[in-house]
Design a protein around this motif. Structure first.
Motif, PDB file in Angstrom:
ATOM      1  N   VAL A  76       0.877  -1.171   0.000  1.00  0.00           N
ATOM      2  CA  VAL A  76       0.000   0.000   0.000  1.00  0.00           C
ATOM      3  C   VAL A  76       0.905   1.209   0.000  1.00  0.00           C
ATOM      4  O   VAL A  76       2.042   1.138   0.445  1.00  0.00           O
ATOM      5  CB  VAL A  76      -0.910   0.023   1.240  1.00  0.00           C
ATOM      6  N   PRO A  77       0.412   2.361  -0.488  1.00  0.00           N
ATOM      7  CA  PRO A  77       1.267   3.535  -0.462  1.00  0.00           C
ATOM      8  C   PRO A  77       1.755   3.755   0.959  1.00  0.00           C
ATOM      9  O   PRO A  77       1.005   3.552   1.908  1.00  0.00           O
ATOM     10  CB  PRO A  77       0.336   4.672  -0.884  1.00  0.00           C
ATOM     11  N   LYS A  78       2.964   4.153   1.085  1.00  0.00           N
ATOM     12  CA  LYS A  78       3.603   4.442   2.372  1.00  0.00           C
ATOM     13  C   LYS A  78       4.119   3.200   3.088  1.00  0.00           C
ATOM     14  O   LYS A  78       4.953   3.302   3.959  1.00  0.00           O
ATOM     15  CB  LYS A  78       2.666   5.181   3.335  1.00  0.00           C
ATOM     16  N   LEU A  79       3.628   2.011   2.754  1.00  0.00           N
ATOM     17  CA  LEU A  79       4.230   0.826   3.356  1.00  0.00           C
ATOM     18  C   LEU A  79       5.159   0.210   2.320  1.00  0.00           C
ATOM     19  O   LEU A  79       4.749  -0.597   1.502  1.00  0.00           O
ATOM     20  CB  LEU A  79       3.177  -0.190   3.802  1.00  0.00           C
ATOM     21  N   SER A  80       6.389   0.642   2.336  1.00  0.00           N
ATOM     22  CA  SER A  80       7.361   0.067   1.422  1.00  0.00           C
ATOM     23  C   SER A  80       8.392  -0.669   2.267  1.00  0.00           C
ATOM     24  O   SER A  80       8.257  -0.764   3.475  1.00  0.00           O
ATOM     25  CB  SER A  80       8.022   1.166   0.607  1.00  0.00           C
ATOM     26  N   GLU A  81       9.399  -1.204   1.599  1.00  0.00           N
ATOM     27  CA  GLU A  81      10.392  -1.950   2.356  1.00  0.00           C
ATOM     28  C   GLU A  81      11.431  -1.006   2.948  1.00  0.00           C
ATOM     29  O   GLU A  81      12.082  -0.269   2.215  1.00  0.00           O
ATOM     30  CB  GLU A  81      11.078  -2.961   1.437  1.00  0.00           C
ATOM     31  N   PRO A  82      11.622  -1.024   4.261  1.00  0.00           N
ATOM     32  CA  PRO A  82      12.690  -0.191   4.829  1.00  0.00           C
ATOM     33  C   PRO A  82      14.054  -0.809   4.529  1.00  0.00           C
ATOM     34  O   PRO A  82      14.167  -2.020   4.399  1.00  0.00           O
ATOM     35  CB  PRO A  82      12.401  -0.218   6.328  1.00  0.00           C
ATOM     36  N   GLN A  83      15.056   0.045   4.387  1.00  0.00           N
ATOM     37  CA  GLN A  83      16.393  -0.496   4.150  1.00  0.00           C
ATOM     38  C   GLN A  83      17.103  -0.847   5.450  1.00  0.00           C
ATOM     39  O   GLN A  83      18.056  -1.605   5.452  1.00  0.00           O
ATOM     40  CB  GLN A  83      17.255   0.510   3.369  1.00  0.00           C
ATOM     41  N   LEU A  84      16.620  -0.262   6.526  1.00  0.00           N
ATOM     42  CA  LEU A  84      17.295  -0.486   7.806  1.00  0.00           C
ATOM     43  C   LEU A  84      16.269  -0.445   8.927  1.00  0.00           C
ATOM     44  O   LEU A  84      15.376   0.397   8.928  1.00  0.00           O
ATOM     45  CB  LEU A  84      18.350   0.615   8.007  1.00  0.00           C
ATOM     46  N   ILE A  85      16.375  -1.395   9.837  1.00  0.00           N
ATOM     47  CA  ILE A  85      15.568  -1.326  11.062  1.00  0.00           C
ATOM     48  C   ILE A  85      16.529  -1.198  12.232  1.00  0.00           C
ATOM     49  O   ILE A  85      17.497  -1.947  12.313  1.00  0.00           O
ATOM     50  CB  ILE A  85      14.700  -2.584  11.259  1.00  0.00           C
ATOM     51  N   ILE A  86      16.290  -0.247  13.108  1.00  0.00           N
ATOM     52  CA  ILE A  86      17.127  -0.114  14.298  1.00  0.00           C
ATOM     53  C   ILE A  86      16.329  -0.563  15.513  1.00  0.00           C
ATOM     54  O   ILE A  86      15.189  -0.134  15.715  1.00  0.00           O
ATOM     55  CB  ILE A  86      17.612   1.339  14.470  1.00  0.00           C
ATOM     56  N   PHE A  87      16.917  -1.474  16.275  1.00  0.00           N
ATOM     57  CA  PHE A  87      16.285  -1.974  17.500  1.00  0.00           C
ATOM     58  C   PHE A  87      16.977  -1.319  18.693  1.00  0.00           C
ATOM     59  O   PHE A  87      18.191  -1.382  18.802  1.00  0.00           O
ATOM     60  CB  PHE A  87      16.466  -3.486  17.629  1.00  0.00           C
ATOM     61  N   PHE A  88      16.214  -0.718  19.574  1.00  0.00           N
ATOM     62  CA  PHE A  88      16.809  -0.213  20.811  1.00  0.00           C
ATOM     63  C   PHE A  88      16.617  -1.250  21.917  1.00  0.00           C
ATOM     64  O   PHE A  88      16.200  -0.932  23.014  1.00  0.00           O
ATOM     65  CB  PHE A  88      16.171   1.107  21.215  1.00  0.00           C
ATOM     66  N   SER A  89      16.846  -2.504  21.597  1.00  0.00           N
ATOM     67  CA  SER A  89      16.643  -3.563  22.580  1.00  0.00           C
ATOM     68  C   SER A  89      17.834  -4.516  22.521  1.00  0.00           C
ATOM     69  O   SER A  89      18.545  -4.541  21.524  1.00  0.00           O
ATOM     70  CB  SER A  89      15.350  -4.313  22.269  1.00  0.00           C
ATOM     71  N   PRO A  90      18.064  -5.275  23.596  1.00  0.00           N
ATOM     72  CA  PRO A  90      19.280  -6.095  23.634  1.00  0.00           C
ATOM     73  C   PRO A  90      19.295  -7.241  22.630  1.00  0.00           C
ATOM     74  O   PRO A  90      20.359  -7.705  22.266  1.00  0.00           O
ATOM     75  CB  PRO A  90      19.311  -6.635  25.058  1.00  0.00           C
ATOM     76  N   ASN A  91      18.148  -7.728  22.206  1.00  0.00           N
ATOM     77  CA  ASN A  91      18.186  -8.741  21.151  1.00  0.00           C
ATOM     78  C   ASN A  91      17.106  -8.481  20.109  1.00  0.00           C
ATOM     79  O   ASN A  91      16.183  -7.718  20.335  1.00  0.00           O
ATOM     80  CB  ASN A  91      18.069 -10.158  21.715  1.00  0.00           C
ATOM     81  N   ILE A  92      17.280  -9.131  18.976  1.00  0.00           N
ATOM     82  CA  ILE A  92      16.384  -8.860  17.863  1.00  0.00           C
ATOM     83  C   ILE A  92      15.122  -9.688  18.024  1.00  0.00           C
ATOM     84  O   ILE A  92      15.172 -10.911  18.039  1.00  0.00           O
ATOM     85  CB  ILE A  92      17.071  -9.195  16.535  1.00  0.00           C
TER      86      ILE A  92
END
Lengths: 308, 288
Positions: free
Chosen positions: B227-243
């Motif tokens: 849908v418009p605006k939901l595209s694939e991000p190139q990077l996800i940043i987690f502010f948590s100790p594990n993914i």
């Protein structure tokens, strides 16, 4: 109908969970030892490290053990380049690592192992390498079914996951044979993802559901997440709990996207796949165990939301 | 020897006897039931691991002083980066509170400074989506202080992603074109459930004869899911100790870099910057 089946499954899972904790019934436990060939006098270091690993495995078996683990076997070529070897030698060594990892997983009690052997995207590689890889795959599959002691000893069932239309008939024959000969092994499962991408898998699943609706076997209102999951290649396997990628890359590269979406530990290990060893996997299992409590709570919660 | 001393001696002997018997008993039990021995070691191992983690936790999470980030500093950091993701996704840290909303607003300002066009913030339960308006007002407040030196304050707009909008008749509004940063709020609803919804729509189309089921391939499904605006991000940043992906849209992360720092529990600019640095070094081969 589906809901009730799911419910049943959950109950089974819970029973299994309880079983993990009581280890008093020793009869079914396999004999635990890691390649007992090392001699104290010839190679002292190996002798101690093997005994240490065996002990470590025995200790870890006291706690909860994941039922399904996935590997992205990345870095064979870079390893070969680093050590001035031929690319095909790197792949060969990668296969040996897989073999030893299978043994370790079996000793730990992990029942299902899924490995990413070849992606659909990998067909873009130079044709020479692709051909060599196909040849290697053929050779190794035959070796696995006919000669491998580990497969025979632990009764491992081999399944090939992937889109078979990309493969030539020669390889297909070998694959069919491998799957057929190990079909009745009940010990554990090795899923080899070959000509696989997760997007392709999801598309096939969606397509089969749409076709079922088209031929009126199914109503649109019955389409749900469980149904889609049952149409994936990994249907019948326990949920994926750990996913390990080697070589220090930090992406999933189209591997088990649906399966790792919830309640899955993703670990990126900073070494090439041929270097990956028991000393890398045991700390990961330990970490999983330490976090198991919160993990389980989350799982129960998500199962509830999935049913609603 | 006095009486009291004698009494003490005998009690010590008695105690040592008991201790000796106790040890012997434990050894016999362990010998008969080796699993108890392993269980004991198991507990010790877990304890050691927890202590080790605490040690790491103290090391990584003791900050000196939270430095205020300003625009000129970000521009300085920007020089070291080769490439910047067009679409960045962030996993929301902790619960939705006043404090975290302010942090999120700061994050939006940083993101704009780095020249990123789309920012997705993922919060599984959808609490953030409900607070979209208050996030917008926080952003308006903070961006005015943050961009003191800019002549025009950049337009940052927050929208809660709504996947129920059909992809065909949703043309981009004109106001979208002069937008400086689009912030999407994503929740679990947009993940697996969205795929199910799309499957249902597809089945509907097939029944009505608009679409042939044999024509369905990955590209077509991709078109319908994006849908418009939901595209694939190139990077996800987690502010948590594990993914823990925790329900992030599965279709849209197939080549996304997932960045986290082990043993980090905190939100902070340094982690954000490290994530962008890691991304600028990543080399994607697309299977080759």
């Amino acid at each position: 109908m589906n809901d009730s089946r799911n419910n049943n499954n959950n109950n089974n899972n819970m029973i299994n969970d309880n079983k993990i904790l009581d280890h008093d019934n020793n009869e079914n436990e396999p004999e635990i030892s890691v390649n007992v060939a090392a001699n104290f006098f010839t190679s002292t270091y190996n002798f101690f490290s093997q005994h240490f690993n065996t002990l470590f495995i025995k200790i870890l078996r006291q706690g909860p053990i994941p039922k399904h683990i996935g590997f992205i076997m990345d870095g064979n070529r870079r390893y070969a380049k680093k050590n001035n070897k031929k690319i095909i030698e790197g792949h060969q060594m990668g296969f040996d690592t897989l073999h030893s990892m299978l043994e370790v997983c079996k000793l730990l009690g992990i029942n299902t192992v899924t490995v990413y052997a070849f992606s659909i995207e990998n067909f873009k590689r130079p044709p020479d390498e692709v051909n060599k890889l196909m040849g290697l795959a053929k050779e190794k599959l035959i070796e696995l079914c006919e000669k491998s002691k580990i497969i025979k000893k632990h009764k491992i069932r081999i399944r090939i996951l992937g889109n078979m239309k990309y493969l030539d008939s020669d390889l297909l024959e070998v694959i069919n044979k491998a799957v057929e000969t190990t079909k009745y092994n009940t010990g554990s499962t090795l899923n080899v993802c070959f000509a696989y991408t997760s997007r392709d898998e999801m598309t096939i699943s969606v397509k089969s559901i749409v076709k079922m609706v088209e031929s009126e076997q199914l109503q649109i209102k019955d389409v749900n997440e469980n149904l889609l999951e049952q149409n994936l290649f990994t249907c019948g396997n326990p949920p994926l709990e750990i996913l390990i990628r080697t070589s220090g890359e930090i992406r999933l590269s189209d591997f088990l996207l649906w399966q790792c979406n919830q309640n899955c530990y993703i670990k990126f290990v900073n070494c090439y796949w041929p270097e990956f060893s028991i000393s890398h996997i045991l700390p990961i299992i330990l970490e999983y165990q330490v976090n198991y409590k919160s993990f389980k709570e989350k799982r129960i919660k998500s199962d509830q939301t999935m049913q609603n | 020897m006095s009486k009291s001393n004698e009494f003490r001696m005998s009690s010590i002997i008695e105690f040592s006897n008991i201790a000796y018997l106790f040890c012997l008993g434990i050894i016999i039990i362990l010998y008969a039931k080796p699993n108890l021995f392993y269980g004991f070691l198991f507990i010790i191992l877990h304890l050691m691991f927890k202590i080790y983690r605490m040690y790491l936790y103290i090391f990584t999470n003791v900050q000196t002083h939270p430095t205020l980030i300003n625009q000129s500093q970000i521009l300085e950091d920007l020089k070291g980066l080769n490439k910047i993701p067009k679409h960045l996704a962030i996993m929301f840290w902790g619960d939705v509170k006043e404090k975290t909303l302010i942090e999120a607003a700061q994050l939006c300002c940083w993101t704009w400074c780095f020249g990123i066009k789309v920012l997705s913030i993922y919060e599984a339960e959808g609490n953030l989506k409900q607070n979209a308006n208050s996030l917008q007002s926080h952003i308006n407040n903070i961006s005015q202080q943050f961009f003191i030196h800019e002549k025009i304050v950049p337009k940052i707009r927050v929208t809660a992603l709504d996947t129920s909008i059909n992809y065909e008749n949703n043309d981009l509004n004109k106001s979208d074109l002069d937008l400086d940063l689009q912030v999407n709020l994503v929740s679990r609803e947009d993940g697996r459930k969205h795929i199910i919804k799309t499957t249902k729509n597809l089945a509907n189309d097939v029944i009505q004869g608009k679409f042939k089921s044999d024509d369905l391939d990955t590209a077509e499904l991709d078109r319908r899911l994006s849908v418009p605006k939901l595209s694939e991000p190139q990077l996800i940043i987690f502010f948590s100790p594990n993914i823990d992906i925790d329900g992030f849209p599965p279709w849209h992360i197939h080549l996304t870099e997932l960045f986290h720092i082990p043993e980090n529990y905190k939100f902070g600019y340094s982690i954000f910057l490290q994530g962008l640095r890691k991304y600028s070094k990543c080399d994607q081969r697309f299977g080759r």
